[in-house]
Scaffold this active site. Structure first.
Site, PDB file in Angstrom:
ATOM      1  N   ARG A  24       0.809  -1.235   0.000  1.00  8.78           N
ATOM      2  CA  ARG A  24       0.000   0.000   0.000  1.00  8.78           C
ATOM      3  C   ARG A  24       0.835   1.275   0.000  1.00  8.78           C
ATOM      4  NH1 ARG A  24      -4.373  -0.907   4.684  1.00  8.78           N
ATOM      5  NH2 ARG A  24      -5.095  -2.969   4.108  1.00  8.78           N
ATOM      6  N   ARG A  28      -2.748   6.441  -0.644  1.00  7.45           N
ATOM      7  CA  ARG A  28      -3.029   6.604   0.788  1.00  7.45           C
ATOM      8  C   ARG A  28      -2.145   7.618   1.521  1.00  7.45           C
ATOM      9  NH1 ARG A  28      -3.935   0.900  -0.273  1.00  7.45           N
ATOM     10  NH2 ARG A  28      -6.005   0.276   0.394  1.00  7.45           N
ATOM     11  N   ARG A  37      -6.327  13.212  -5.011  1.00 10.30           N
ATOM     12  CA  ARG A  37      -7.622  12.622  -4.628  1.00 10.30           C
ATOM     13  C   ARG A  37      -8.688  13.673  -4.327  1.00 10.30           C
ATOM     14  NH1 ARG A  37     -10.836   9.981  -3.954  1.00 10.30           N
ATOM     15  NH2 ARG A  37     -10.921   8.455  -2.295  1.00 10.30           N
ATOM     16  N   ASP A  73      -6.299  -2.048  -7.953  1.00  9.95           N
ATOM     17  CA  ASP A  73      -6.869  -2.702  -6.784  1.00  9.95           C
ATOM     18  C   ASP A  73      -7.217  -4.143  -7.114  1.00  9.95           C
ATOM     19  OD1 ASP A  73      -7.830  -1.869  -3.946  1.00  9.95           O
ATOM     20  OD2 ASP A  73      -9.310  -3.281  -4.705  1.00  9.95           O
ATOM     21  N   TYR A 146     -14.817 -10.918  -1.050  1.00 11.37           N
ATOM     22  CA  TYR A 146     -15.509  -9.659  -1.362  1.00 11.37           C
ATOM     23  C   TYR A 146     -16.680  -9.899  -2.317  1.00 11.37           C
ATOM     24  CZ  TYR A 146     -11.648  -7.228   0.887  1.00 11.37           C
ATOM     25  OH  TYR A 146     -10.731  -6.786   1.805  1.00 11.37           O
TER      26      TYR A 146
END
Ligand code: 1CP
Length: 342
Positions: A24, A28, A37, A73, A146
């Site tokens: 990651r 982020r 973002r 992702d 998921y």
């Protein structure tokens, strides 16, 4: 293949220090990512190759890590299969989780051209980058968690687990289908120049080891074989697998990424000796002081490297978005500047 400390160590050569990158690391925590973002949604950023390439390359420039990881992702595969996904403030959410479907067979006509932006991103990264790039996807078990449950909001994906037990044939069908798609997707990423591939199995620990070994591990081995047949090193991250680390043989992977729950020395005893280790600094250590970070490295990690140099520094799970970036920078610089690794 890009020549570097990272790829050398993956291929079994000794380095003067361990290479370092972080799960990651793209997105982020990076201030420039946060600024982007404010103007673009996450989905938009993944789908615009120029933007996705910028974010892929940011950690190498900003943090000084030894490898970049594709900015995308693991849930892009189910999206390419036609599942509708929304990104909420609490994380990803599939609008129609499969556990509520009576018949899952009619659902899928995977359209991998929906992932063409990924290959365009990799082309740009290859042109502009100056470090090796890691491609990735989610392992069938984690992706299915998921797809079946819809979100990770309920601890341990209970609807997904019920489905595995109540509908074993359909589970097999879904695993086989996802395995084929993972292989096709990984091979495309290889065609577009990735230097290593990591399979994320973040939820490998949610099923009993017997079920994991019988139903899910064979899929991992198939994906590994396909990737490695192209001479691309394969890293596997089976988070929460615990004693299942003893199943990590050279047939499964070149390197196994160890979670923060298991110490590297315990992991070393369980994992086959020809398989390298990656990991496993607790992401929360980055919230402590620089002195604590340094003393933990000296006490727990330098001695490990002195005995086992087949090791890539990483965290035991992803970097958290609110991690003090100065500590991430400190850790990376410390690893690169430390002269007493040997
Ligand atoms: O800006 C934002 O709000 C988006 C945050 C974000 C980012 C930057 C998400 C949401 N995914 C990503 C990128 C991503 N995800 C990468 C690219 C490389 C990198 O960031 O370094 C990778 C490799 C992933 C992998 C991923 N996504 C995993 C496996 C690894 C892990 O961290 O456990 C999983 C489980 C996901 C699903 C996902 N994507 C994003 C969220 C919030 C989640 C779910 C988290 C959960 O289940 O709690």
């Amino acid at each position: 293949m890009y020549k570097s400390l990272f790829t050398d160590v993956l291929k079994g050569k000794e380095g003067s220090r361990p290479p370092v990158w972080y799960m990651r690391q793209a997105g982020r925590v990076l201030p420039d990512y946060r600024k982007l973002r404010e103007r673009h949604s996450f989905q938009e950023m993944m789908e615009q190759p120029e933007l996705a390439a910028d974010v892929t390359l940011m950690p190498v420039a900003v943090l000084g890590v030894d490898a970049s990881i594709l900015f995308n992702d693991i849930l892009s595969i189910p999206v390419s299969m036609g599942m509708e996904l929304v990104w909420t403030d609490h994380g990803p959410q599939f609008l129609k989780p499969l556990c509520h479907e009576d018949d899952i067979h009619h659902l899928f006509h995977p359209d991998l051209s929906k992932l063409n932006h990924v290959y365009e991103t990799l082309d740009i990264v290859k042109k502009r980058g100056n470090a090796p790039t890691i491609g990735f996807c989610g392992a069938p078990l984690t992706t299915l968690c998921y797809m079946l449950q819809g979100t990770s909001a309920k601890h341990d994906f209970p609807d997904a687990k019920k489905f595995f037990y109540a509908r074993p044939q359909e589970t097999c069908y879904l695993i086989d289908m996802l395995t084929d798609i993972c292989i096709e997707y990984a091979l495309k990423q290889i065609e577009h120049g990735i230097d290593a591939f990591q399979l994320f199995d973040t939820h490998a620990g949610i099923v009993p080891l017997e079920l994991y070994e019988a139903s899910f591990l064979p899929a991992v081995k198939k994906i590994a074989a396909a990737v490695r047949s192209h001479n691309v090193p394969f890293i596997y991250f089976p988070k929460g697998i615990g004693p299942g680390l003893s199943l990590m043989t050279p047939e499964v992977c070149d390197f196994v990424s160890i979670d923060w729950q298991t110490s590297l020395s315990r992991a070393r005893e369980m994992v086959h000796q020809d398989v390298g280790l990656q990991g496993n600094i607790d992401p929360f250590l980055l919230f402590s002081s620089k002195e604590k970070i340094e003393s933990t490295m000296r006490k727990d990690y330098v001695p490990f490297f002195q005995n086992h140099n087949k090791w890539i520094v990483n965290l035991g799970h992803g970097v958290m978005a609110d991690t003090p970036i100065e500590n991430l920078l400190f850790l990376t610089e410390w690893i690169k500047d430390e002269t007493n690794w040997w």
